[in-house]
Design an enzyme around this catalytic site. Sequence first.
Site, PDB file in Angstrom:
ATOM      1  N   ASN A  32       0.867  -1.196   0.000  1.00 32.90           N
ATOM      2  CA  ASN A  32       0.000   0.000   0.000  1.00 32.90           C
ATOM      3  C   ASN A  32       0.898   1.239   0.000  1.00 32.90           C
ATOM      4  O   ASN A  32       0.791   2.117   0.848  1.00 32.90           O
ATOM      5  CB  ASN A  32      -0.953  -0.009   1.208  1.00 32.90           C
ATOM      6  CG  ASN A  32      -2.053   1.033   1.064  1.00 32.90           C
ATOM      7  OD1 ASN A  32      -2.321   1.792   1.967  1.00 32.90           O
ATOM      8  ND2 ASN A  32      -2.664   1.111  -0.105  1.00 32.90           N
ATOM      9  N   HIS A  37       7.169   5.746   1.005  1.00 30.54           N
ATOM     10  CA  HIS A  37       7.885   4.529   0.602  1.00 30.54           C
ATOM     11  C   HIS A  37       8.738   4.783  -0.642  1.00 30.54           C
ATOM     12  O   HIS A  37       9.869   4.319  -0.744  1.00 30.54           O
ATOM     13  CB  HIS A  37       6.890   3.404   0.278  1.00 30.54           C
ATOM     14  CG  HIS A  37       6.051   2.946   1.425  1.00 30.54           C
ATOM     15  ND1 HIS A  37       4.714   3.250   1.533  1.00 30.54           N
ATOM     16  CD2 HIS A  37       6.348   2.203   2.516  1.00 30.54           C
ATOM     17  CE1 HIS A  37       4.220   2.695   2.637  1.00 30.54           C
ATOM     18  NE2 HIS A  37       5.190   2.067   3.247  1.00 30.54           N
TER      19      HIS A  37
END
Length: 284
Positions: A32, A37
């Site tokens: 997700n 990230h």
Amino acid sequence: MQQIVHIAPLRQAIATHKRAGHRIVFVPTMGNLHAGHVRLVEEARLHGNIVVCSIFVNPLQFGPTEDLDAYPRTLAADVEKLAAARCDLLFTPSVAEIYPQGLAAQTIVSVPGISRRHCGASRPGHFDGVATIVTKLFNMVQPDAALFGLKDYQQLQVIRHLVADLCMPIELVGIPTQREPSGLALSSRNGYLSAEEKARAPVLHQCLQEAGARLRQGADMASVETVAAQTLAEAGFVPDYFSVCQADTLEPAQAHDRHLVILAAAWLGKTRLIDNLQLELPSA
Ligand code: PAF
């Protein structure tokens, strides 16, 4: 980008890179993926020449009443983001691959002390689950360096203790929290917030900033914690903890401590948000 789902071919691919003298940099995730990230993956490129990511929603770090089943799984979109961020190798194992004997039979890695405070107190067993999966992934990927977001500050400190105690030759790098323009820390769990909650959520970051400013002005730590918890409650949060801590041990800070972190967790509706602020006070 190569995608691998089993441990044996992952080991073969890693061994080939090691023989070629490549430095392996690892970004473990639960998927997700958001801009935070992506930033980790881009930063990883600066720390070595082969960037390995993993996506694995680790059941061992979720409590019985937590959101394991609801945790968003968005593999196709994640693969696109990682390829665009120039990840070289993506490891996406199944639960059976990682825990072939089942969770109850799994050897548990437990970092004492630091794992029991703050989020560890509110989520019993959570950091044992994190320490166990991170140890397993490190043993599979054999990275030279690994990157983690500083939003999960306590998680990174637990992993720092783990790596030191178990003599793992891995450099750990903490990457600053990515934020929305409102100051809200990016998190997969932000997706659970309603529009109205999302408008209130930046108050957590604001409380941390105000607490930091008051500590710099010499306010005492206990009053800073009390005021922040009140402000959060008035804004409709249910505070879990708001604690001024010594930055390495995460023990409650003493008046003479200069190297601090303020850790905060609070519920907004059904969503538990965490954030933190690192702080260096001038020498007294
Ligand atoms: O921070 C996370 O996403 C997870 O806790 C981690 C480190 C990937 C372990 O499952």
